[in-house]
Scaffold this motif. Structure first.
Motif, short mmCIF file in Angstrom:
data_model
loop_
_atom_site.label_atom_id
_atom_site.label_comp_id
_atom_site.label_asym_id
_atom_site.label_seq_id
_atom_site.Cartn_x
_atom_site.Cartn_y
_atom_site.Cartn_z
N ARG A 366 2.74 -9.63 4.51
CA ARG A 366 2.96 -8.23 4.87
C ARG A 366 2.78 -7.29 3.69
N TRP A 367 3.26 -7.70 2.52
CA TRP A 367 3.36 -6.76 1.42
C TRP A 367 2.45 -7.06 0.24
N ILE A 368 1.70 -8.16 0.30
CA ILE A 368 0.74 -8.46 -0.78
C ILE A 368 -0.66 -8.66 -0.22
N VAL A 369 -0.84 -9.66 0.63
CA VAL A 369 -2.18 -9.99 1.13
C VAL A 369 -2.73 -8.87 2.00
N ARG A 370 -1.95 -8.37 2.94
CA ARG A 370 -2.43 -7.33 3.85
C ARG A 370 -2.80 -6.04 3.11
N PRO A 371 -1.93 -5.50 2.25
CA PRO A 371 -2.33 -4.29 1.51
C PRO A 371 -3.56 -4.52 0.62
N LEU A 372 -3.63 -5.71 0.01
CA LEU A 372 -4.79 -6.00 -0.84
C LEU A 372 -6.07 -6.04 -0.01
N PHE A 373 -6.01 -6.68 1.15
CA PHE A 373 -7.18 -6.74 2.02
C PHE A 373 -7.60 -5.34 2.47
N ASN A 374 -6.64 -4.53 2.90
CA ASN A 374 -6.96 -3.17 3.35
C ASN A 374 -7.54 -2.32 2.22
N PHE A 375 -7.03 -2.54 1.00
CA PHE A 375 -7.57 -1.81 -0.15
C PHE A 375 -9.04 -2.19 -0.38
#
Length: 637
Positions: A366-375
């Motif tokens: 939720r707070w590492i992989v997902r934001p990194l992917f969206n970035f």
């Protein structure tokens, strides 16, 4: 002509005239009699017609009397079943539509409920007889077996009245809104109001109980809502979809929870306040949310249907809607994709219906992989390339662990000459060879398990990604190379038969992963001295290293292609990283110097290697005792 002939003709003519004169009165008499008979027949027909008309009139009056009795009986029956809602007991089904740019909602006046929801920006994909993909409109809540009924406790009725038995009158309200009203007479009614906003997957939903305080029994202070939903199969990989579909719910004073995803289950929260309940597919959800007061309890059920069924699962939520103190109960219906940001905007843990996992794995997604992917996706348009970039970043972040593993392997390789000498010296005594090997490891300060720990520490990352790809709607129907859906398996080609535990398709990403894994294993084994593990153990370890990718072909063939694509990229980067590190970064001569310097230092007792050596000594002693006992038994015999 002579005279006699003329006299004969005159006599005959005279005779005819005489006969005519004699017969005329008789003819008139016959004509009169015939006319009389006709008149009599006419009178008889008239009498018969009058009698028939009288009989028909009498029958009609009897029929009217019978119908009136039936009508009265029906009215009494309807009144006994529907009470004040008798006026809504009969009608004709009609449909109303509300829509915006993202969805179209069809309503029926029978029950005043949603008939189906079509999501305009999403599609359901089926395969035809030639395995070609066909895109169809994606619909929620469309099954004819679905129920969304309020069980109204009408005073005086023996059973609760289902709202689905009532024909509601649709009333168009201002804006993009429609109301369905069931009249209870004297200005009283039960009403459901739906309102849709532009660009939103939410419906504002409101219940109105106008003047029903004396109509509905207020003993329980609630009206039961029974929501039954047969989930449609929306994805290609029904196995994945089945394992990620269930009922979620949020107690008002506790964290969210859910029924089992893999088996039949029921959670009873009767009497406990409930904030929302969600019927969830793998990527889409129908969520009923309270806005002011919570539900007064709920019972939630998941039933797994047969694999050959047209439906995936049967989900049921039965919640108690407060009634009595308020005439209006506001709610909201979210009917759309499980988008993290859209669900999190409710500030009610609704984003947790996305199955990213629990504890540290879910948190990482939720707070590492997902934001990194969206970035990365914000400036890299192709999601497959984003996976490659994500793989590269993960490898760079984990490189210190990988370096430690490779450095430990290099130290083991530096001791290869000494270990080879031991193998030759103790080739007939494997236990002694292992004992002497441990002495060398201790003497030079090498931990033979040093390369395993970094691999273990990387496992949470792999497990997080295992949950991330099939849970993120961003990968649904996103294509890359030959894969048409990164959230499902990639089918490079189809087999003409079914292989148990494997399937009918061949995942090319999985096949490439297996091949690259074998190549990477072969390269690593060339750098290691497997023989020092002992002949049988070395052979078994060698074959296990090569057979493991083959076994995992059955496991990975149905995985999300986004994950297997990541694994292929990861293997390629592993090979490149290993070669570069061992050839250009690690100084092997310096390692030998460090090992020799450590050998000359005074050694402290204790430590892991010392305990391992003691364990080997005990094992060796036990083996010697068993061998001695065996020899003694043979001598006695």
């Amino acid at each position: 002509m002579d005279r006699n002939t003329i006299i004969g003709f005159l006599l005959i003519f005279g005779l005819l005239i005489a006969m005519q004169l004699v017969m005329a009165p008789e003819q008139k008499k016959l004509e009169a009699e015939r006319q009389a008979k006709l008149d009599s027949l006419r009178q008889l027909e008239q009498t018969r017609a009058d009698s028939l008309a009288q009989l028909q009139l009498t029958g009609l009056q009897d029929t009217i009397q019978v119908d009136s009795q039936v009508l009265v009986e029906r009215q009494l029956l309807v009144s006994s079943e529907f009470g004040p809602f008798a006026a809504a007991a009969a009608g004709q089904e009609k449909f109303e539509v509300l829509e915006n740019d993202v969805m179209r909602v069809l309503f029926t006046n029978k029950g005043g409920r949603i008939k189906e929801v079509e999501l305009k920006q999403h599609f359901k994909v089926l395969l035809d007889e030639n395995r070609k993909e066909i895109k169809l409109p994606l619909k929620l809540l469309e099954d004819e077996k679905d129920r969304f009924e309020y069980l109204l406790p009408v005073v005086g009725l023996p059973n609760k009245l289902s709202s689905e038995r009532l024909f509601f009158q649709p009333v168009k309200e201002s804006g993009n809104s429609v109301a369905f009203r069931a009249d209870a007479g004297q200005g009283r009614y039960f009403e459901q109001v739906y309102t849709i906003d532009p660009g939103s997957y939410a419906l504002r939903y409101e219940l109105r109980f106008r003047g029903l305080q004396q109509v509905l029994d207020q003993q329980d202070g609630a009206v039961q809502l029974r929501w039954v939903n047969y989930l449609d199969k929306l994805e290609q990989n029904h196995q994945y979809e089945r394992n990620y579909s269930t009922v979620y719910y949020k107690p008002a004073d506790d964290d969210y929870d859910y029924c089992s995803c893999t088996s039949n289950d029921q959670d009873d929260f009767s009497g406990k306040p409930i904030h929302w309940t969600a019927h969830s597919n793998q990527f889409f959800a129908s969520v009923l949310i309270t806005k002011e007061a919570p539900f007064k309890g709920g019972v939630f059920t998941t039933e797994v249907l047969d694999e050959n069924s047209d439906d995936l699962k049967k989900l049921t939520s039965q919640v108690a809607v407060p009634f009595g103190e308020r005439e209006v109960f506001p709610m909201e219906l979210y009917l759309g994709p499980k988008d993290f940001d859209a669900l999190r905007a409710y500030r009610a843990q609704m984003e947790d219906i996305i199955p990213f996992g629990t504890s540290i794995i879910g948190t990482a997604n939720r707070w590492i992989v997902r934001p990194l992917f969206n970035f990365l996706l914000s400036f890299i348009g192709v999601k497959g390339i984003v996976i490659l970039a994500l793989t590269l970043i993960v490898k760079l972040l984990l490189y210190p662990l990988s370096y430690k593993m490779l450095y430990s392997q290099a130290k083991m390789a530096a001791l290869k000459p000494q270990l080879t000498t031991l193998r030759e010296k103790f080739k007939d005594d494997q236990a002694q060879m292992q004992m002497e090997s441990m002495k060398i490891y201790r003497e030079f300060g090498v931990n033979p398990l040093g390369g395993c720990l970094p691999v273990v520490l990387q496992m949470p990352v792999w497990l997080a990604l295992y949950r991330f790809f099939p849970a993120s709607i961003e990968f649904r129907q996103a294509d890359f190379l030959w894969a048409t859906d990164l959230s499902s398996y990639d089918a490079a080609f189809w087999l003409p038969f079914h292989i148990p535990f494997y399937g009918e398709h061949v995942s090319l990403f999985t096949l490439l992963w297996a091949v690259t894994t074998v190549m990477y294993t072969h390269y690593n084994m060339q750098q290691m001295d497997m023989a020092n593990m002992g002949g049988a153990n070395a052979a078994m370890m060698k074959w296990m290293q090569y057979l493991m990718p083959v076994f995992f072909l059955f496991f990975f063939n149905n995985f999300a292609s986004g994950l297997t694509c990541y694994l292929v990229f990861s293997n390629i980067l592993n090979v490149a990283q290993t070669i570069v590190t061992k050839k250009f970064i690690i100084d092997h001569d310096k390692i030998k110097e460090q090992l020799e310097a450590y050998r000359k230092k005074p050694k402290k007792k204790g430590g892991f290697q010392a305990r391992l050596e003691d364990a080997l000594k005990q094992q060796q002693a036990l083996a010697a005792q068993r061998e001695a006992a065996s020899k003694t038994d043979k001598k006695k015999k």
